[in-house]
Design a protein around this motif. Structure first.
Motif, short mmCIF file in Angstrom:
data_model
loop_
_atom_site.label_atom_id
_atom_site.label_comp_id
_atom_site.label_asym_id
_atom_site.label_seq_id
_atom_site.Cartn_x
_atom_site.Cartn_y
_atom_site.Cartn_z
N ASP A 81 0.79 -1.15 0.02
CA ASP A 81 -0.03 0.01 -0.05
C ASP A 81 0.86 1.33 0.02
O ASP A 81 0.83 2.03 0.98
CB ASP A 81 -0.92 -0.14 1.22
N PRO A 82 1.75 1.63 -1.05
CA PRO A 82 2.58 2.60 -1.08
C PRO A 82 1.80 3.96 -1.46
O PRO A 82 0.57 3.71 -2.08
CB PRO A 82 3.63 2.26 -2.08
N THR A 83 2.41 4.95 -0.99
CA THR A 83 1.44 6.33 -1.58
C THR A 83 1.75 6.39 -3.16
O THR A 83 0.81 6.86 -3.71
CB THR A 83 2.32 7.47 -0.71
N SER A 84 2.86 5.93 -3.45
CA SER A 84 3.32 6.33 -5.03
C SER A 84 3.86 4.92 -5.51
O SER A 84 4.45 4.30 -4.90
CB SER A 84 4.38 7.71 -5.03
N VAL A 85 3.36 4.79 -6.72
CA VAL A 85 4.14 3.59 -7.64
C VAL A 85 4.68 3.93 -8.60
O VAL A 85 3.93 4.38 -9.75
CB VAL A 85 3.17 2.60 -7.72
N PRO A 86 5.83 3.96 -8.78
CA PRO A 86 6.67 4.18 -10.11
C PRO A 86 6.70 2.99 -11.14
O PRO A 86 7.16 1.85 -10.62
CB PRO A 86 8.29 5.03 -9.76
N ILE A 87 6.38 3.01 -12.20
CA ILE A 87 6.49 1.90 -13.16
C ILE A 87 7.50 2.28 -14.09
O ILE A 87 7.65 3.36 -14.95
CB ILE A 87 5.20 1.93 -13.93
N ASN A 88 8.59 1.18 -14.32
CA ASN A 88 9.79 1.42 -15.33
C ASN A 88 9.66 0.26 -16.32
O ASN A 88 8.92 -0.85 -15.83
CB ASN A 88 10.86 1.50 -14.54
N LEU A 89 10.07 0.43 -17.23
CA LEU A 89 9.98 -0.51 -18.28
C LEU A 89 11.42 -0.54 -18.86
O LEU A 89 12.38 0.36 -18.97
CB LEU A 89 9.43 0.07 -19.69
N LEU A 90 12.12 -1.77 -18.81
CA LEU A 90 13.47 -2.11 -19.14
C LEU A 90 14.01 -1.45 -20.17
O LEU A 90 13.35 -1.59 -21.32
CB LEU A 90 13.77 -3.51 -19.23
N ASN A 91 14.95 -0.84 -20.04
CA ASN A 91 15.84 0.08 -21.06
C ASN A 91 17.01 -0.82 -21.28
O ASN A 91 18.07 -0.48 -20.69
CB ASN A 91 15.93 1.30 -20.90
N PRO A 92 17.09 -1.94 -21.73
CA PRO A 92 18.33 -2.67 -21.77
C PRO A 92 19.83 -2.13 -21.98
O PRO A 92 19.85 -1.35 -22.91
CB PRO A 92 18.37 -3.66 -22.86
N ARG A 93 20.39 -2.17 -20.96
CA ARG A 93 21.92 -1.62 -20.82
C ARG A 93 22.97 -2.64 -21.53
O ARG A 93 23.09 -3.56 -20.89
CB ARG A 93 22.30 -1.05 -19.54
N PRO A 94 23.66 -2.30 -22.17
CA PRO A 94 24.67 -2.91 -23.00
C PRO A 94 25.63 -3.29 -21.95
O PRO A 94 26.12 -2.85 -20.95
CB PRO A 94 25.25 -2.19 -24.19
N GLY A 95 25.79 -4.85 -21.95
CA GLY A 95 26.84 -5.49 -20.97
C GLY A 95 26.27 -5.63 -19.69
O GLY A 95 27.12 -5.91 -18.70
N THR A 96 25.10 -5.84 -19.41
CA THR A 96 24.38 -6.06 -18.57
C THR A 96 23.70 -7.58 -18.26
O THR A 96 23.53 -8.03 -19.63
CB THR A 96 23.38 -5.22 -17.67
N ARG A 156 25.13 -9.64 -21.22
CA ARG A 156 24.57 -9.49 -22.71
C ARG A 156 24.56 -8.16 -23.42
O ARG A 156 24.70 -7.13 -22.58
CB ARG A 156 23.47 -10.33 -22.82
N GLY A 157 24.46 -8.23 -24.66
CA GLY A 157 24.08 -7.08 -25.14
C GLY A 157 25.38 -6.12 -25.64
O GLY A 157 25.13 -5.05 -25.78
N HIS A 158 26.49 -6.66 -25.59
CA HIS A 158 27.59 -5.84 -25.73
C HIS A 158 27.63 -5.21 -27.34
O HIS A 158 27.24 -5.66 -28.29
CB HIS A 158 28.75 -6.76 -25.60
N GLY A 159 27.78 -3.87 -27.37
CA GLY A 159 27.84 -3.10 -28.50
C GLY A 159 26.57 -2.64 -28.84
O GLY A 159 26.40 -2.13 -30.05
N ARG A 160 25.48 -2.61 -28.05
CA ARG A 160 24.05 -2.19 -28.41
C ARG A 160 24.21 -0.78 -28.32
O ARG A 160 24.78 -0.29 -27.40
CB ARG A 160 23.13 -2.86 -27.34
N PRO A 161 23.94 -0.36 -29.30
CA PRO A 161 23.70 1.37 -29.30
C PRO A 161 22.80 1.77 -28.30
O PRO A 161 21.77 1.30 -28.12
CB PRO A 161 23.41 1.80 -30.72
#
Length: 411
Positions: free
Chosen positions: A215-230, A384-389
């Motif tokens: 029951d939080p006051t606020s709920v931030p929703i994020n959508l994965l922005n894939p980071r190269p090398g993670t 993964r994702g090495h070299g991804r722009p």
């Protein structure tokens, strides 16, 4: 208020694939949002007050020491630097300002800088104050409140059943203990997560109902922005209609929470962001994010104005609190420096043009450094994702080229 739908109904809604069905779901979520919040909005902005070198292994994060990614680095900001970014956020139209640091805990010296920054923001702006500084003790939560913080952000990130895939060094139970410490100190809670980490639809429903129990006051929703090398660096972006659908489902499960769309919204949803607002959002994280680029404040405000929602600053967030201020914070008057500046100007339009507004910009204000060595991930998973722009490196390269063009005679 309890969820407006059951788990079984949430599962059924999660299986909707056709656009007409999603649009009908969006209309239902919009009615729930307007019924509870009217035309009020809750626009937030942040500053990455300390970046890089995190000792944890969260699979989505380029700041982790286990990520084979260029690491965005800067030391803890001084309180005056935090205030500078807060003033820029207020001038851009933000209602609240969040001070964010990497890692799961701060040194005493860095924590004291956060407290001093909070006091300056409280004294010199009309912004509501938030902090996101990792795990904390009850004593630190109380210290934040005493300094003037009103809300603390600490995500659960994903469903408890999927959490071991996200991090092995930060325990889910520890996140819940921090949330309890924040609430026990009398602070509002901001708790959400990230979609598209590889979780199933069933686990998205699980996370939403786990958030409903918190029951939080606020709920931030994020959508994965894939980071190269993670760990999650090679994942595809989320289908925009799928993302909109889940925002609407979360709204129906958490009808009284303040919803804001944060990281990854530009890359994943793009032109459907206006529809995402109608799916139940109270606001967005304006401008940029911790290490990635967002939208301009003008673009962010327009998303809500086109639905008839009020994004304007109020004369005093204390004397006339918004519906988003459910715990009754900010009693009494607070200063309004931007309005005072314009009121005293002979030509307000010219003064607006002269305002030098520098929102947090990871493309120009972070130094991306390649790690000389990277230890293996504790969970044994590959990066993964090495070299991804990425947009950030493209923008930084353009800025560097432009700077080089002005740096000396042509050759």
């Amino acid at each position: 208020m309890p969820p407006l739908i059951t788990r079984d109904e949430a599962r059924r809604l999660g299986e909707i694939e056709d656009r007409a069905g999603i649009e009908a779901l969006v209309e239902r979520a919009w009615r729930a949002r307007v019924e509870r919040f009217g035309d009020a909005t809750d626009m937030c902005s942040l500053v990455n007050a300390k970046s890089g070198g995190c000792a944890e292994d969260c699979g989505f994060c380029a700041q982790s020491k286990y990520a084979e990614a260029d690491t965005p680095l800067h030391a803890m900001m001084e309180p005056e630097q935090i205030l500078e970014h807060a003033r820029a956020a207020e001038a851009a139209g933000a209602h609240r300002f969040c001070m964010v640091t990497q890692g799961q805990g701060l040194s005493r010296r860095d924590f004291d800088k956060v407290l001093a920054g909070v006091r300056l923001v409280a004294e010199h702006t009309n912004l509501k104050r938030c902090a996101s500084i990792g795990h904390m003790s009850p004593a630190r939560a109380k210290a934040l409140k005493d300094a003037g913080v009103q809300r603390v952000h600490h995500n659960v990130e994903t469903a408890e059943s999927y959490y071991p895939e996200v991090s092995s060094t930060v325990r889910y139970e520890g996140r819940l203990r921090t949330i309890d410490a924040v609430r026990d100190a009398g602070l509002e809670t901001c708790v959400g997560g990230i979609l598209n980490l590889g979780e199933t639809r069933e686990q998205r429903v699980e996370m939403a109902f786990e958030l409903a129990a918190i029951d939080p006051t606020s709920v931030p929703i994020n959508l994965l922005n894939p980071r190269p090398g993670t760990k999650f660096g090679d994942r595809d972006f989320m289908d925009p209609w799928e993302a909109v659908k889940w925002i609407a489902i979360f709204r129906l499960i958490l009808p009284d929470a303040l919803f804001r769309l944060c990281g990854g919204r530009v890359e994943n949803i793009g032109e459907l962001q206006e529809i995402a607002v109608k799916a139940g959002l109270n606001g967005v994280m304006m401008g940029n994010f911790l290490t990635t680029l967002g939208s301009t404040p003008d673009e962010d405000r327009a998303l809500f104005e086109r639905h008839g929602l009020n994004v304007a600053r109020q004369p005093d967030n204390g004397a006339d609190p918004r519906p988003d201020n459910r715990s009754g914070w900010l009693a009494g008057e607070t200063p309004e420096p931007v309005g005072a500046l314009l009121a005293g100007a002979a030509d307000p339009a010219a003064e607006i043009g002269a305002l030098d507004v520098h929102l947090w910009d990871p493309a120009s204000q972070l130094r991306f450094r390649r790690k000389p060595t990277v230890p293996p991930r504790p969970d044994g998973a590959p990066n993964r994702g090495h070299g991804r722009p990425t947009r950030e490196h493209d923008e930084a390269a353009l800025a560097g080229a432009a700077g080089a063009g002005h740096g000396g005679p042509e050759r």
